[in-house]
Design a protein around this motif. Structure first.
Motif, mmCIF file in Angstrom:
data_model
loop_
_atom_site.group_PDB
_atom_site.id
_atom_site.type_symbol
_atom_site.label_atom_id
_atom_site.label_comp_id
_atom_site.label_asym_id
_atom_site.label_seq_id
_atom_site.Cartn_x
_atom_site.Cartn_y
_atom_site.Cartn_z
ATOM 1 N N ASN A 99 -62.205 -27.945 -4.833
ATOM 2 C CA ASN A 99 -60.460 -27.253 -3.289
ATOM 3 C C ASN A 99 -60.541 -28.572 -3.168
ATOM 4 O OD1 ASN A 99 -58.969 -25.575 -3.099
ATOM 5 N ND2 ASN A 99 -60.912 -24.158 -2.364
ATOM 6 N N VAL A 100 -61.547 -28.917 -2.318
ATOM 7 C CA VAL A 100 -61.735 -29.589 -1.080
ATOM 8 C C VAL A 100 -60.759 -31.319 -1.602
ATOM 9 C CG1 VAL A 100 -62.975 -31.313 0.465
ATOM 10 C CG2 VAL A 100 -63.701 -28.721 -0.024
ATOM 11 N N LEU A 101 -61.557 -31.323 -3.287
ATOM 12 C CA LEU A 101 -60.888 -32.823 -3.218
ATOM 13 C C LEU A 101 -59.718 -32.690 -3.322
ATOM 14 C CD1 LEU A 101 -63.594 -33.733 -5.729
ATOM 15 C CD2 LEU A 101 -63.494 -34.699 -3.034
ATOM 16 N N PHE A 102 -59.338 -31.595 -3.759
ATOM 17 C CA PHE A 102 -57.553 -31.853 -4.466
ATOM 18 C C PHE A 102 -56.780 -30.355 -4.944
ATOM 19 C CE2 PHE A 102 -54.420 -33.475 -7.748
ATOM 20 C CZ PHE A 102 -54.115 -34.693 -7.423
ATOM 21 N N GLY A 103 -57.396 -29.333 -4.108
ATOM 22 C CA GLY A 103 -56.787 -28.153 -3.749
ATOM 23 C C GLY A 103 -55.863 -28.151 -3.672
ATOM 24 N N ASN A 104 -55.293 -28.068 -2.669
ATOM 25 C CA ASN A 104 -53.684 -27.598 -2.544
ATOM 26 C C ASN A 104 -52.757 -29.167 -2.468
ATOM 27 O OD1 ASN A 104 -54.335 -25.527 -1.214
ATOM 28 N ND2 ASN A 104 -54.072 -25.333 0.745
ATOM 29 N N VAL A 105 -53.581 -30.193 -1.863
ATOM 30 C CA VAL A 105 -52.649 -31.430 -2.213
ATOM 31 C C VAL A 105 -52.051 -31.261 -3.249
ATOM 32 C CG1 VAL A 105 -53.760 -32.261 -0.038
ATOM 33 C CG2 VAL A 105 -54.180 -32.917 -2.132
ATOM 34 N N ALA A 106 -52.909 -30.864 -4.430
ATOM 35 C CA ALA A 106 -51.949 -31.656 -6.139
ATOM 36 C C ALA A 106 -50.894 -30.860 -5.912
ATOM 37 C CB ALA A 106 -53.204 -30.354 -6.657
ATOM 38 N N LEU A 107 -50.385 -29.858 -5.230
ATOM 39 C CA LEU A 107 -49.360 -29.057 -5.181
ATOM 40 C C LEU A 107 -47.767 -29.860 -4.328
ATOM 41 C CD1 LEU A 107 -50.560 -25.601 -3.934
ATOM 42 C CD2 LEU A 107 -50.126 -26.459 -6.673
ATOM 43 N N GLN A 108 -48.826 -30.681 -3.867
ATOM 44 C CA GLN A 108 -47.766 -32.056 -3.477
ATOM 45 C C GLN A 108 -47.663 -33.491 -4.335
ATOM 46 O OE1 GLN A 108 -49.702 -33.066 0.467
ATOM 47 N NE2 GLN A 108 -49.605 -30.907 1.657
ATOM 48 N N PRO A 109 -46.329 -33.758 -4.514
ATOM 49 C CA PRO A 109 -45.472 -34.536 -4.708
ATOM 50 C C PRO A 109 -46.440 -36.189 -4.858
ATOM 51 C CG PRO A 109 -43.822 -34.325 -3.417
ATOM 52 C CD PRO A 109 -44.886 -33.091 -3.385
ATOM 53 N N GLY A 110 -46.267 -36.903 -4.973
ATOM 54 C CA GLY A 110 -46.962 -38.136 -5.086
ATOM 55 C C GLY A 110 -48.498 -38.472 -4.524
ATOM 56 N N VAL A 111 -49.228 -37.381 -3.937
ATOM 57 C CA VAL A 111 -50.274 -37.556 -4.814
ATOM 58 C C VAL A 111 -51.228 -37.806 -6.082
ATOM 59 C CG1 VAL A 111 -52.452 -36.843 -2.942
ATOM 60 C CG2 VAL A 111 -50.642 -36.553 -2.704
#
Length: 400
Positions: A99-111
């Motif tokens: 969750n800390v590594l990629f939880g929310n930003v997995a929902l953003q494009p270009g990451v």
């Protein structure tokens, strides 16, 4: 609001490296946003005290141009951003670490999450693989060559028909005989009957050959059935387990690997995980997803689509996976890379040269290309025996 002046963390941090695109200023601003998003998920101006700002929020460690695109016009402004998070934010749980590594930003494009660096203070919470490369070699009694694997298929065969196939595969010398990942508990092939019949068939073949082949049923199941299915597989004589952590969750793999009652090697299948890795600017890098994270969760071997098959992974991506599976990781056992996905016998020499002796080669349909399945398996086996292959200088692969 109660002040957090008493907040007192260790100061130790772990690192996540992200790939971001844009101008240098845009990337720096986006990196700062990720530091907040992946920890407090709160506007910076509204953070109630300095202790949270300095001890909880992620910190940018480095921003540098990405070597992945340095010679390409595809993404001339791609950067690798290293962000350091407090170890305490991940707790002692794999779910929270992810969750800390990629939880929310997995929902953003270009990451894209490229790689991670975990200190001993965090790795101490993870057992990792129970067997890994050396443990599985010991279980099979094989010291000096790649292992061989195949799948029972196609879907639609009865348990008796699959058991007959498993018997002939074991007679031919296949080391790991797994269920196809599409075999579950269907009405035409019930789980309990299939496992009992196939385990007995492989055991019978082992008695005849004096070798050890292992049968690995697919235990992928709904959450409330997974543990019971794994236990029934063990009771019926399974030599290992096949699990699709993309379907059940990586933490289910961790739990099974840590279960002392089971004590069986676990082979990870990549079903559903591919969507997390295929975009060059989104998702999770191949080595991290199929190598590092799968290994951290406890898989003893990790299946992935090899170059030269019917999938899209490149040589570089496959090498990245193999390296991550076997690289030093604070005492966690290295695991078997399992290149698969439409491999053919004619490719075996090249696969052995590329992946080396500590690899597990999975060939499915091509083993059925002739009428004598056991003979075809024996031919497969002969291709990986030490001294059977040489490089351009005449050196046997086992000596490379």
């Amino acid at each position: 609001m109660t002040p957090s002046s008493t907040l007192s963390l260790s100061g130790e941090r772990f690192t996540a490296v992200y790939s971001l695109s844009g101008t240098a200023a845009e990337v720096e601003a986006r990196a700062s946003a990720i530091c907040l998003e992946q920890t407090v998920e709160f506007p910076e101006a509204l953070i109630p005290n300095q202790a949270i700002r300095t001890q909880i929020v992620g910190a940018i460690a480095e921003i540098e141009p990405s070597a992945r695109f340095s010679s390409s016009d595809e993404s001339p402004n791609s950067f690798e951003v290293s962000i350091r998070y407090p170890v305490e934010t991940a707790g002692r749980e794999l779910t929270q670490l992810l969750n800390v590594l990629f939880g929310n930003v997995a929902l953003q494009p270009g990451v894209r999450l490229q790689r991670i660096e975990l200190p001993p203070a965090l790795l101490q919470h993870y057992q990792g693989p129970r067997f890994g490369i050396s443990g599985l070699r010991q279980r099979l009694g094989i010291t000096d060559r790649p292992l061989l694997c195949t799948a029972l298929k196609p879907m639609g065969l009865s348990p008796a028909e699959l058991a007959d196939m498993a018997y002939r595969l074991a007679l031919g010398g296949i080391d790991l005989i797994k269920d196809d990942h599409g075999l579950s508990d269907q009405i035409f092939c019930p789980f309990d009957e299939r496992v009992s019949r196939c385990a007995e068939a492989v055991s019978r073949a082992n008695q005849q050959t004096g070798r050890t082949s292992l049968y690995l049923p697919n235990i992928t199941a709904p959450a409330d059935e997974l543990d019971a299915r794994a236990e029934r597989a063990r009771e019926r004589g399974a030599g290992g387990l096949l699990l699709c952590p993309g379907l059940t969750g990586l933490d289910s793999l961790r739990r099974l690997a840590a279960d002392e009652r089971l004590g069986l090697p676990i082979l990870s299948h990549p079903a559903l995980l591919g969507g997390l890795s295929l975009g060059p600017h989104i998702g999770i890098a191949h080595g991290l997803l199929f190598g590092t994270l799968t290994r951290l969760a406890g898989a003893d071997a990790t299946i992935f689509p090899s170059y030269g098959g019917r999938f899209a992974f490149t040589k570089a991506e496959c090498q990245e996976i193999a390296n991550a599976a076997r690289a030093p990781m604070n005492g966690l056992a290295p695991i078997w890379p399992v290149p698969a996905g439409g491999m053919r016998l004619e490719q075996v020499p090249e696969l052995v040269r590329f992946y080396g002796a500590d690899s597990l080669l999975l060939i499915g349909g091509d083993l059925h290309a002739s009428g004598d399945l056991s003979a075809r398996c024996a031919a497969f086996r002969s291709l990986v025996e030490p001294g059977s292959q040489t490089d351009s200088s005449g050196n046997a692969w086992g000596d490379l």
